[in-house]
Design an enzyme around this catalytic site. Structure first.
Site, short mmCIF file in Angstrom:
data_model
loop_
_atom_site.label_atom_id
_atom_site.label_comp_id
_atom_site.label_asym_id
_atom_site.label_seq_id
_atom_site.Cartn_x
_atom_site.Cartn_y
_atom_site.Cartn_z
N HIS A 118 -15.51 9.67 11.96
CA HIS A 118 -14.40 10.14 12.80
C HIS A 118 -14.08 11.59 12.43
O HIS A 118 -13.80 11.88 11.28
CB HIS A 118 -13.15 9.28 12.58
CG HIS A 118 -13.25 7.92 13.20
ND1 HIS A 118 -12.18 7.32 13.83
CD2 HIS A 118 -14.28 7.06 13.30
CE1 HIS A 118 -12.57 6.14 14.30
NE2 HIS A 118 -13.82 5.95 13.98
N PRO A 121 -0.16 2.08 2.45
CA PRO A 121 -1.45 2.30 3.12
C PRO A 121 -1.47 3.43 4.16
O PRO A 121 -2.55 3.79 4.63
CB PRO A 121 -1.74 0.95 3.79
CG PRO A 121 -0.43 0.26 3.89
CD PRO A 121 0.40 0.75 2.76
N TYR A 147 -5.56 14.34 4.22
CA TYR A 147 -6.13 13.12 4.78
C TYR A 147 -7.61 12.97 4.42
O TYR A 147 -8.06 11.89 4.04
CB TYR A 147 -5.94 13.11 6.31
CG TYR A 147 -6.22 11.76 6.94
CD1 TYR A 147 -5.27 10.75 6.93
CD2 TYR A 147 -7.44 11.50 7.56
CE1 TYR A 147 -5.51 9.51 7.50
CE2 TYR A 147 -7.70 10.26 8.13
CZ TYR A 147 -6.74 9.28 8.10
OH TYR A 147 -6.99 8.05 8.66
N TYR A 152 -2.02 7.06 14.81
CA TYR A 152 -0.84 6.78 13.98
C TYR A 152 0.38 7.07 14.86
O TYR A 152 0.59 8.22 15.25
CB TYR A 152 -0.80 7.69 12.76
CG TYR A 152 -1.85 7.38 11.70
CD1 TYR A 152 -3.18 7.83 11.84
CD2 TYR A 152 -1.53 6.65 10.56
CE1 TYR A 152 -4.13 7.54 10.87
CE2 TYR A 152 -2.49 6.38 9.58
CZ TYR A 152 -3.78 6.82 9.75
OH TYR A 152 -4.72 6.54 8.79
N LYS A 197 -5.36 5.94 1.24
CA LYS A 197 -5.87 6.54 -0.01
C LYS A 197 -6.28 5.54 -1.09
O LYS A 197 -7.01 5.90 -2.03
CB LYS A 197 -4.79 7.46 -0.62
CG LYS A 197 -4.58 8.74 0.15
CD LYS A 197 -5.70 9.72 -0.10
CE LYS A 197 -5.63 10.89 0.84
NZ LYS A 197 -6.81 11.11 1.65
P1 FAD Z 1 -8.70 -4.71 -6.04
O1 FAD Z 1 -9.43 -4.49 -4.78
O2 FAD Z 1 -7.35 -5.33 -5.99
O3 FAD Z 1 -9.65 -5.59 -6.98
C1 FAD Z 1 -9.20 -6.19 -8.17
C2 FAD Z 1 -10.04 -7.41 -8.46
O4 FAD Z 1 -9.61 -7.94 -9.72
C3 FAD Z 1 -9.88 -8.53 -7.44
O5 FAD Z 1 -11.15 -8.95 -6.95
C4 FAD Z 1 -9.16 -9.63 -8.21
O6 FAD Z 1 -9.58 -10.94 -7.79
C5 FAD Z 1 -9.56 -9.35 -9.63
N1 FAD Z 1 -8.61 -9.85 -10.63
C6 FAD Z 1 -7.26 -9.92 -10.56
N2 FAD Z 1 -6.75 -10.45 -11.67
C7 FAD Z 1 -7.79 -10.72 -12.48
C8 FAD Z 1 -7.90 -11.28 -13.79
N3 FAD Z 1 -6.84 -11.67 -14.46
N4 FAD Z 1 -9.13 -11.40 -14.33
C9 FAD Z 1 -10.24 -11.02 -13.63
N5 FAD Z 1 -10.19 -10.49 -12.39
C10 FAD Z 1 -8.99 -10.34 -11.82
N6 FAD Z 1 -7.23 2.10 0.81
C11 FAD Z 1 -7.91 3.12 1.40
O7 FAD Z 1 -8.46 3.95 0.67
N7 FAD Z 1 -8.04 3.28 2.74
C12 FAD Z 1 -7.44 2.41 3.59
O8 FAD Z 1 -7.61 2.54 4.81
C13 FAD Z 1 -6.67 1.32 3.04
N8 FAD Z 1 -6.09 0.41 3.82
C14 FAD Z 1 -5.52 -0.69 3.27
C15 FAD Z 1 -5.01 -1.65 4.10
C16 FAD Z 1 -4.44 -2.80 3.56
C17 FAD Z 1 -3.90 -3.84 4.51
C18 FAD Z 1 -4.39 -2.99 2.14
C19 FAD Z 1 -3.77 -4.24 1.53
C20 FAD Z 1 -4.88 -2.03 1.29
C21 FAD Z 1 -5.45 -0.88 1.84
N9 FAD Z 1 -6.00 0.09 1.02
C22 FAD Z 1 -6.61 1.18 1.59
C23 FAD Z 1 -5.95 -0.05 -0.45
C24 FAD Z 1 -7.25 -0.60 -1.06
O9 FAD Z 1 -7.62 -1.79 -0.41
C25 FAD Z 1 -7.04 -0.83 -2.57
O10 FAD Z 1 -6.49 0.33 -3.13
C26 FAD Z 1 -8.36 -1.18 -3.29
O11 FAD Z 1 -8.73 -2.51 -3.00
C27 FAD Z 1 -8.24 -1.02 -4.81
O12 FAD Z 1 -9.42 -1.45 -5.44
P2 FAD Z 1 -9.40 -2.03 -6.92
O13 FAD Z 1 -10.81 -2.35 -7.25
O14 FAD Z 1 -8.65 -1.12 -7.81
O15 FAD Z 1 -8.51 -3.35 -6.85
C1 DHB Z 2 -6.83 1.40 8.07
C2 DHB Z 2 -5.91 1.21 7.07
C3 DHB Z 2 -5.07 2.25 6.75
O1 DHB Z 2 -4.18 2.08 5.75
C4 DHB Z 2 -5.13 3.47 7.41
O2 DHB Z 2 -4.27 4.45 7.08
C5 DHB Z 2 -6.07 3.64 8.39
C6 DHB Z 2 -6.93 2.61 8.73
C7 DHB Z 2 -7.73 0.28 8.44
O3 DHB Z 2 -7.61 -0.79 7.82
O4 DHB Z 2 -8.55 0.45 9.35
#
Ligand code: FAD
Ligand code: DHB
Length: 389
Positions: free
Chosen positions: A72, A293, A385, A201, A297
């Site tokens: 995009h 979200p 962004y 947005y 980021k």
């Molecule tokens: P997580 O993905 O939370 O992974 C942590 C892992 O640790 C999990 O698999 C969990 O099961 C495991 N765990 C937990 N406790 C334990 C334990 N005690 N022992 C062993 N394992 C454990 N980010 C973006 O950059 N762009 C976006 O567009 C965006 N949109 C989002 C939309 C939504 C709806 C949501 C909810 C989040 C969004 N995010 C976005 C954020 C992004 O998804 C998270 O920041 C990302 O998943 C972080 O990765 P992580 O590996 O740090 O943690």
């Molecule tokens: C999506 C999630 C976001 O938080 C965002 O800012 C843009 C797109 C997505 O899940 O597609």
């Protein structure tokens, strides 16, 4: 069991770290409480910055992302019945890719398993020990048996609710910075063609709405809601009526409807916990910080943390020097605070706050007008962004 780096959590942070270390000949074992199927099926982020794409490609896990992800070059800000394009490529020279987080995870898991990487799913009772010493270890239960991994380092990549952050020594000296927002996001997945070529947005008095995509046949839509609401209160008809209301416009654009096949509500918070390291325990990703979200980021920050941490570990194993490792938290936090600032700014700019006065509502609208009328302000938004710096 013995390994060089014990990694808690098989999310994007933990799996990517494991793979980056493997590419440098450093061994690791990844533990997760969830099953592989659950991890594969969790619908979360969608937006990847250029820097994130570069890290994934350099690690050899970018083929499908480049083929199936959608590049995009801009997005739209909608308010007052009009859409305004933010030309990311024109303003910054960079673009973003929409490629779902669970696809990134599938690619990482496949790469780890193809390289005989060890990921232990469905573990329980995970506990961290002796993290202030040079001989830390992790205990857990796997397949009904008590197990132990001895390591040189432990990486806490287990997200916001994990055990790593509470296992950091000197809890009394920790500083948590937090802001909880009085709203959440209602997210749906829909079977339909995209309504728009780019993400929209939208700011509206009824609340924020976001039009995103997953593929040519699946769309991702979000709208601001009460974080304590229940998806069962929202029939499909009520959801479409709300989305049409918030996306109303005078230029003939119309949201495409389709079969809604997934609904969920997420709460929103800003959170940073510092320091990110103590002794031989290092936190990365959501374990150390959360962003609302709106700025897209979270996943990108997890990737940038892990890139810095992997460089520190590589230096240690190559030369014995701990210089980069010791500077890990400080370096990561610089980017984290900037992303926190941007995510908070986007959230403030686009959501409806129940306690805002008419004056504050006009200020919000004026700020949006300023951005779309000033190339300087639009460039600043676009740079943040795409993660240009
Ligand atoms: P997580 O993905 O939370 O992974 C942590 C892992 O640790 C999990 O698999 C969990 O099961 C495991 N765990 C937990 N406790 C334990 C334990 N005690 N022992 C062993 N394992 C454990 N980010 C973006 O950059 N762009 C976006 O567009 C965006 N949109 C989002 C939309 C939504 C709806 C949501 C909810 C989040 C969004 N995010 C976005 C954020 C992004 O998804 C998270 O920041 C990302 O998943 C972080 O990765 P992580 O590996 O740090 O943690
Ligand atoms: C999506 C999630 C976001 O938080 C965002 O800012 C843009 C797109 C997505 O899940 O597609």
């Amino acid at each position: 069991m013995r390994t060089q780096v014990a990694i808690i959590g098989a999310g994007p942070a933990g799996l990517l770290l494991s793979h980056l270390l493997h590419l440098q000949g450093i061994s690791s074992v990844v533990l997760d409480t969830r099953s592989r199927a659950d991890i594969d099926a969790t619908i979360r982020a969608g937006v990847l910055e250029q820097g994130t794409m570069d890290v994934l490609s350099a690690a050899g896990v970018g083929d499908r992302m480049r083929k199936e992800g959608a590049l995009h070059h801009g997005f739209e800000l909608a308010f007052g019945g009009k859409r305004h394009r933010i030309d990311l490529l024109g303003l910054t020279g960079k673009s973003i890719t929409v490629y779902p987080q669970h696809e990134v995870l599938k690619d990482l898991i496949a790469a780890r398993l193809a390289a005989q990487g060890q990921i232990l799913f469905e573990v329980s009772d995970v506990a961290l020990h002796e993290v202030s010493s040079t001989t830390p270890y992790v205990t857990f239960t796997h397949g009904g048996e008590a197990s132990r991994i001895d390591a040189d380092f432990i990486a806490g990549c287990d997200g916001y609710h994990g055990v790593s952050r509470p296992s950091m020594p000197d809890q009394a000296k920790r500083q948590d910075y937090q802001k909880i927002y009085p709203f959440g996001w209602f997210g749906i997945l829909v079977e339909s063609a995209p309504s728009s070529e780019e993400l929209i947005y939208a700011q509206h008095d009824r609340g924020f709405a976001l039009v995103s995509t997953r593929s040519p046949t699946v769309q991702r839509l979000y709208f601001q809601c009460d974080p304590k609401d229940n998806v069962d209160n929202w029939s499909d008809d009520r959801i479409w009526a709300e989305l049409h209301g918030r996306l109303e416009n005078h230029d003939g654009w119309k949201l495409k409807e389709g079969k809604i096949f997934q609904k969920n509500i997420i709460g929103m918070r800003s959170f940073v916990s510092a320091p990110m390291q103590a002794g031989r325990l290092f936190l990365a990703g959501d374990a150390a910080h959360i962003v609302p979200p709106t700025g897209a980021k979270g996943l990108n920050l997890a990737v940038s943390d892990v890139k810095v941490l992997a460089q520190g570990l590589e230096q240690f194993y190559r030369s014995g020097s701990e210089t980069l490792l010791q500077g890990y938290g400080e370096q990561a936090l610089k980017r984290i605070w900037r992303a926190e600032c941007f995510s908070w700014t986007m959230t403030r700019l686009l959501h409806t706050f129940a306690d805002h006065t008419p004056f504050e509502r006009e200020m919000q609208r004026a700020e949006l007008e300023n951005i779309v009328n000033s190339p300087a302000l639009a460039t600043a938004l676009a740079e943040n962004y795409v993660g240009a710096f």
